[in-house]
Design an enzyme around this catalytic site. Sequence first.
Site: not given
Ligand code: AMP
Length: 329
Positions: A111, A194, A197
């Site tokens: 980031k 990955k 969002k």
């Molecule tokens: P974030 O979108 O980074 O705020 O992630 C929120 C939650 O979703 C966290 O527990 C991440 O580990 C999980 N997460 C985010 N993106 C993925 C992905 N592509 N696959 C699996 N888990 C995800």
Amino acid sequence: MAVIFSGIQPSGNLTLGNYLGALRNFTKMQEQNECYYCVVNQHAITVHQDPALLHRRTRELAAIYLAAGLDPEKAALFVQSEVPQHAQLGWIMTTLSYVGELERMTQYKDKAAKQGDSIPAGLLTYPPLMAADILLYQTNFVPVGDDQKQHLEITRDLAQRFNRLYQEEVFTIPEIYLGQGGTRVMSLQEPTKKMSKSDDNTMATIYVLDAPKDIEKKIKRAQTDSENSVHYDAETKPGIANLMDIYAAVTDTDHAAVEREFSGQGYGQFKKSVAAAVIAALEPIQKRYAELIDNPVLDAILDQGAVKARETASRTYDKVVQVMGLDRK
Ligand code: AMP
Ligand code: TRP
């Protein structure tokens, strides 16, 4: 009963990765455990957020938690900024952290690299705030995707450091909980990355609230390879492996079963089945979401969640204050 805590940032639209890697496990765990689920809006502001958008996404995320099956009678659902102990303990955790260990966090490095010369300090001190989130509830297990392993490690280090320094077992040492499948959903366009969002390419990402026709289109155009045979090899066939992971996760099977089911079929047919399975998994969530988003019951649930969270969090925080000598009386 074990204590479970997890949080998601309201920093973008929720993805299939968030659902399979995080949300889905949250709702499974509420049956047997004492659960706290949080919309971590103070983590989101470590990069600039448009106020109106942040406000909207906070409500949307809360509604999606509920739509995905979170039962407010069983689990506390709340917004981080409504429980002031998070920021308060976050500061204390910051004072316990070493700059060097924070600089080694891969999420920080990723980031920070996008911020040019003006790197917000909050990106660096993000992990101690996350540690505070978790430690306030004497959490035993933290369901998250595997990208959060490093943050869980530092949370454990900080908890142990505190307990050692003040010679008292103030904090429970939490453990990461990785779900069964779908813990790492990859981008549909660059399957070695990955699904995120914050990806600018919306074709790369399936959102929980995507219309069925968009889900079909995105999966149809997902990157694959020229072999036209559905078998699992994450190294040489990351696109197909990702679709197989998704299919296995939403239908609750494994790779071997997916291979058997689609043996002799081409990618066109396979992709249609993946799209249908994803749509079937998301449709009931979308329906419940629509019923909740403008419903006053959403506010009542978040109010009630914050009351319960403050009660638990203040017990730990008051203890910390006392142990550290931050109390006056
Ligand atoms: P974030 O979108 O980074 O705020 O992630 C929120 C939650 O979703 C966290 O527990 C991440 O580990 C999980 N997460 C985010 N993106 C993925 C992905 N592509 N696959 C699996 N888990 C995800
Ligand atoms: N860092 C997590 C993420 O980016 C979000 C988060 C903040 C979190 N605090 C947490 C997750 C506490 C679990 C527990 O996904």
